[in-house]
Design a protein around this motif. Structure first.
Motif, PDB file in Angstrom:
ATOM      1  N   TYR A   4       0.838  -1.187   0.000  1.00  0.00           N
ATOM      2  CA  TYR A   4       0.000   0.000   0.000  1.00  0.00           C
ATOM      3  C   TYR A   4       0.874   1.237   0.000  1.00  0.00           C
ATOM      4  N   ASN A   5       0.308   2.334  -0.504  1.00  0.00           N
ATOM      5  CA  ASN A   5       1.091   3.547  -0.673  1.00  0.00           C
ATOM      6  C   ASN A   5       0.165   4.749  -0.586  1.00  0.00           C
ATOM      7  N   CYS A 167       4.077   4.809   3.444  1.00  0.00           N
ATOM      8  CA  CYS A 167       2.847   5.154   4.154  1.00  0.00           C
ATOM      9  C   CYS A 167       3.069   6.159   5.281  1.00  0.00           C
ATOM     10  N   GLY A 168       4.294   6.551   5.530  1.00  0.00           N
ATOM     11  CA  GLY A 168       4.543   7.443   6.666  1.00  0.00           C
ATOM     12  C   GLY A 168       5.330   8.669   6.287  1.00  0.00           C
ATOM     13  N   PRO A 181      17.976   6.336   0.219  1.00  0.00           N
ATOM     14  CA  PRO A 181      17.082   7.202   1.000  1.00  0.00           C
ATOM     15  C   PRO A 181      15.621   6.770   0.938  1.00  0.00           C
ATOM     16  N   LEU A 182      15.206   6.209  -0.221  1.00  0.00           N
ATOM     17  CA  LEU A 182      13.831   5.739  -0.342  1.00  0.00           C
ATOM     18  C   LEU A 182      13.597   4.466   0.466  1.00  0.00           C
ATOM     19  N   LEU A 183      14.598   3.592   0.515  1.00  0.00           N
ATOM     20  CA  LEU A 183      14.475   2.387   1.341  1.00  0.00           C
ATOM     21  C   LEU A 183      14.266   2.749   2.808  1.00  0.00           C
ATOM     22  N   CYS A 187       7.664   1.400   4.361  1.00  0.00           N
ATOM     23  CA  CYS A 187       6.933   0.838   5.508  1.00  0.00           C
ATOM     24  C   CYS A 187       6.960  -0.690   5.481  1.00  0.00           C
ATOM     25  N   THR A 188       8.149  -1.230   5.366  1.00  0.00           N
ATOM     26  CA  THR A 188       8.308  -2.680   5.332  1.00  0.00           C
ATOM     27  C   THR A 188       9.762  -3.020   5.601  1.00  0.00           C
TER      28      THR A 188
END
Length: 312
Positions: A4-5, A167-168, A181-183, A187-188
């Motif tokens: 989810y995003n 998600c955050g 930076p994206l990793l 939210c996982t």
């Protein structure tokens, strides 16, 4: 786990939040970006409009200059905009597009540098086979292979990132969208993805860097018995290539060869391979290369003479 995003945009924190530092950085990197365009365009026009385009080394250098322009243009305009404007937002789709373009053109540059090293290796170690191994058809085929390899690398990098759920927090502690930076915002659990990213970027960069260094070592070993004149010429050409390789690969390896973590120093090292190296490449290849200097004089002196005649 469900993918989810609910993040539609990211905020790039950039190099600094201090207004004075941002203004200083804006002027500095604006100058760098102008220098990149002027320097690489000079090389491209001078090679294309002279007989150097018939030589494989300069044929490849022409594509390296073009990839430099495309590569730095995926990052620098956005950096300059964020330094000048108050808003530093980037949409999710634009972020993914920047990520793909950055690794695509960066991959092309890496593979072009590898082909250029191969060209020098053949020219010096197997001169009798040079015209066969480096004919124009093979040069075009190698450039196409560089693009295909870069596309595959970038595609894998993007697939790994696009499938992550966000998600955050949406603040990226960088001045462009990159994988690590994206990793950090996903939210996982990103351990497995991080390993795949290291295998895709870090290992590829390390293997190519080692291959390049071995290639230049073989060149040095081969020319040890050559006459002084030819040895000096070969060393001059290869030293330019080695300088470019080191400037580009050392900061890249620092960033991607380690586990998927981020450090404050990443932004400084990223400046080297996204802005500083593309700016210095034209200087390195012209100041240490007599053929390139002669081509610049010939092309631009003729152009100046033509303009003068038009005015008179």
């Amino acid at each position: 786990m469900e993918n989810y995003n609910n993040v539609t945009e990211f905020a790039l924190l950039g190099l600094s939040q201090n207004k004075k530092i941002k203004n200083l950085c804006f002027l500095l990197f604006l100058f760098c970006y102008i220098a990149i365009w002027v320097g690489n365009l000079l090389i491209m026009i001078s090679i294309t409009c002279s007989q150097l385009i018939d030589q494989p080394m300069y044929f490849l250098l022409n594509y390296l200059a073009f990839s430099d322009l495309c590569y730095t243009s995926t990052v620098t305009p956005k950096l300059l905009t964020d330094l000048w404007a108050k808003s530093n937002k980037i949409s999710y789709s634009s972020c993914m597009a920047q990520l793909f373009a950055l690794h695509f053109f960066g991959g092309i540059e890496v593979f072009i540098l590898t082909v250029m090293a191969y060209d020098r290796n053949v020219a010096i170690c197997k001169p009798l086979y040079y015209t066969i191994l480096m004919n124009r058809q093979r040069c075009y085929a190698m450039v196409l292979a560089c693009c295909a390899g870069a596309f595959l690398h970038s595609f894998v990098q993007c697939i790994l990132t696009v499938n992550l759920p966000f998600c955050g927090p949406n603040e990226i502690d960088h001045y462009f969208c990159d994988v690590y930076p994206l990793l950090k915002l996903a939210c996982t659990d990103t351990v497995k993805v991080g390993i795949l990213v290291v295998a895709n970027s870090g290992s590829m960069g390390l293997v190519i860097f080692v291959v390049l260094m071995v290639s230049y070592f073989l060149i040095l070993y081969t020319i040890r018995s050559h006459p002084a004149g030819s040895r000096t010429k070969a060393l001059s050409t290869c030293s330019s290539h080695v300088t470019v390789v080191v400037l580009f690969f050392v900061p890249v390896l620092f960033t991607y060869i380690r586990p998927a973590t981020t450090f404050p120093e990443d932004k400084v090292f990223a400046l080297f391979y996204t802005i500083i190296a593309p700016m210095l490449n034209p200087l390195i290849y012209t100041l240490r290369n007599m053929e390139m200097k002669n081509a610049l004089r010939k092309v631009w002196c003729q152009e100046a003479l033509w303009i003068r005649r038009q005015i008179i």
